[in-house]
Design a protein around this motif. Sequence first.
Motif, PDB file in Angstrom:
ATOM      1  N   GLY A 167       0.895  -1.247   0.082  1.00 23.84           N
ATOM      2  CA  GLY A 167      -0.037  -0.158  -0.029  1.00 23.84           C
ATOM      3  C   GLY A 167       0.951   1.180  -0.024  1.00 23.84           C
ATOM      4  N   ASP A 168       2.115   1.302  -0.399  1.00 21.17           N
ATOM      5  CA  ASP A 168       2.817   2.366  -0.362  1.00 21.17           C
ATOM      6  C   ASP A 168       3.354   2.822  -1.835  1.00 21.17           C
ATOM      7  OD1 ASP A 168       4.580   0.296  -1.303  1.00 21.17           O
ATOM      8  OD2 ASP A 168       6.170   0.437   0.289  1.00 21.17           O
ATOM      9  N   ILE A 217      -3.381   9.615   7.015  1.00 22.62           N
ATOM     10  CA  ILE A 217      -2.836   8.553   7.039  1.00 22.62           C
ATOM     11  C   ILE A 217      -1.641   8.640   8.335  1.00 22.62           C
ATOM     12  CG2 ILE A 217      -0.685   9.408   5.508  1.00 22.62           C
ATOM     13  CD1 ILE A 217      -1.792   5.610   6.113  1.00 22.62           C
ATOM     14  N   TYR A 227       6.000   3.816   9.023  1.00 26.32           N
ATOM     15  CA  TYR A 227       4.500   3.170   8.362  1.00 26.32           C
ATOM     16  C   TYR A 227       4.201   1.827   8.720  1.00 26.32           C
ATOM     17  CZ  TYR A 227       1.744   1.558   4.660  1.00 26.32           C
ATOM     18  OH  TYR A 227       0.799   0.840   3.735  1.00 26.32           O
ATOM     19  N   TRP A 247       1.756  -1.746   8.868  1.00 27.11           N
ATOM     20  CA  TRP A 247       0.616  -2.360   8.234  1.00 27.11           C
ATOM     21  C   TRP A 247       0.693  -3.819   8.579  1.00 27.11           C
ATOM     22  CZ3 TRP A 247       4.793  -1.335   5.504  1.00 27.11           C
ATOM     23  CH2 TRP A 247       5.138  -2.119   4.522  1.00 27.11           C
ATOM     24  N   TYR A 293      -5.556  -8.153   3.913  1.00 27.34           N
ATOM     25  CA  TYR A 293      -4.948  -6.874   3.692  1.00 27.34           C
ATOM     26  C   TYR A 293      -5.709  -5.785   3.343  1.00 27.34           C
ATOM     27  CZ  TYR A 293      -0.160  -8.818   5.232  1.00 27.34           C
ATOM     28  OH  TYR A 293       0.672  -9.600   5.656  1.00 27.34           O
ATOM     29  N   ASN A 300      -9.002   0.833   3.890  1.00 25.83           N
ATOM     30  CA  ASN A 300      -7.599   1.228   4.160  1.00 25.83           C
ATOM     31  C   ASN A 300      -7.118   0.976   5.666  1.00 25.83           C
ATOM     32  OD1 ASN A 300      -8.773   3.637   4.941  1.00 25.83           O
ATOM     33  ND2 ASN A 300      -8.026   4.870   3.456  1.00 25.83           N
ATOM     34  N   ARG A 351      -3.545   0.413   8.726  1.00 23.41           N
ATOM     35  CA  ARG A 351      -2.267   1.094   8.086  1.00 23.41           C
ATOM     36  C   ARG A 351      -2.221   2.599   8.603  1.00 23.41           C
ATOM     37  NH1 ARG A 351      -0.868  -1.662   3.265  1.00 23.41           N
ATOM     38  NH2 ARG A 351      -2.370  -3.225   2.576  1.00 23.41           N
ATOM     39  N   SER A 355      -4.129  -0.842  17.425  1.00 19.38           N
ATOM     40  CA  SER A 355      -4.617  -1.538  16.328  1.00 19.38           C
ATOM     41  C   SER A 355      -5.455  -2.798  17.046  1.00 19.38           C
ATOM     42  CB  SER A 355      -3.190  -1.974  15.555  1.00 19.38           C
ATOM     43  OG  SER A 355      -3.820  -2.740  14.344  1.00 19.38           O
TER      44      SER A 355
END
Length: 310
Positions: free
Chosen positions: A88-89, A102, A145, A147, A155, A166, A169, A184
Amino acid sequence: MTNSPRHHADEVHEHDRGLSHDLKSMLSRRRALFVFGAAGATALAACSTAGSTATSSSAGAAATTGETVSDGTCVAAAPQETAGPYPGDGSNGPNVLVESGIVRQDIRSSFGAYTGTAEGVATTIELNLQDLTKDCAAGAGMAVYLWHCDRDGEYSLYGQGITEQNYLRGVQVADSAGTVSFTSIFPACYSGRWPHIHFEVFDSLESAVAGEDARLTSQIAVPQDACTTVFAYDSGYANSVGNLSKVSLDSDNVFGDGWDAELATVSGEPATGMTISITIGVAEKSANAQSAPSGPGGGGGQPPNGAPGR
């Protein structure tokens, strides 16, 4: 999980407020091959291996946990690892890093144009960063970052039925002690992979939200006893019970060559919340690149829908 093209899929979602909004909102990987010249060797001599707690993994293998170091001792460098096929980057399809929102501490829910919340056992994930290029000083100001997969082993942005989510993340900036913390859920164990968390370390928030120039890409291994406890507690992790019984740290194709610098410690109880903690030694980028695994994506298992996972 749906298969995504390996390179730059079209579905990159960018929200209108973008990078400037996130900047204004802030105050300001295989076992690593540490490459030192003469000066680097002198600096390394000033550091010693951190005292750590031996934790039983699988098949009786002892592993060293990455505990917070309070006496100024250097920890080993975290190895460069594959980001896997669902980062996702922007390196494989969607780039969540350039989306407004984000930068957040609680990553359980989707943000921006997406709604939805990942279910699972509440978990705090804490990373304590040491800058190994600065005599193991706290990595204050570095951005992380982070995830990981959801309770079903999928994912967000890629998984079956959750391409328009999303969650799980987020980006945080290390405080003066070099610590970042995320709220999380406990990650699942999907087929072929040991339970893990992905992360990238950037030298600054600006680099992180631009989605480029990560200094380190690596993974965190979650101890077996904590996984067993959580998976038994929450029936939503039912598939993880069987998957965990078929894999070990030794057999895992990411951690199998050594996990000393990647195994976290876990505290808490599922009913009240778990805490996953680890101290990460961040080497210079050139050393990390040299230790990266060969081949695209590295090894991986099989997430629920059969797509390769890493």
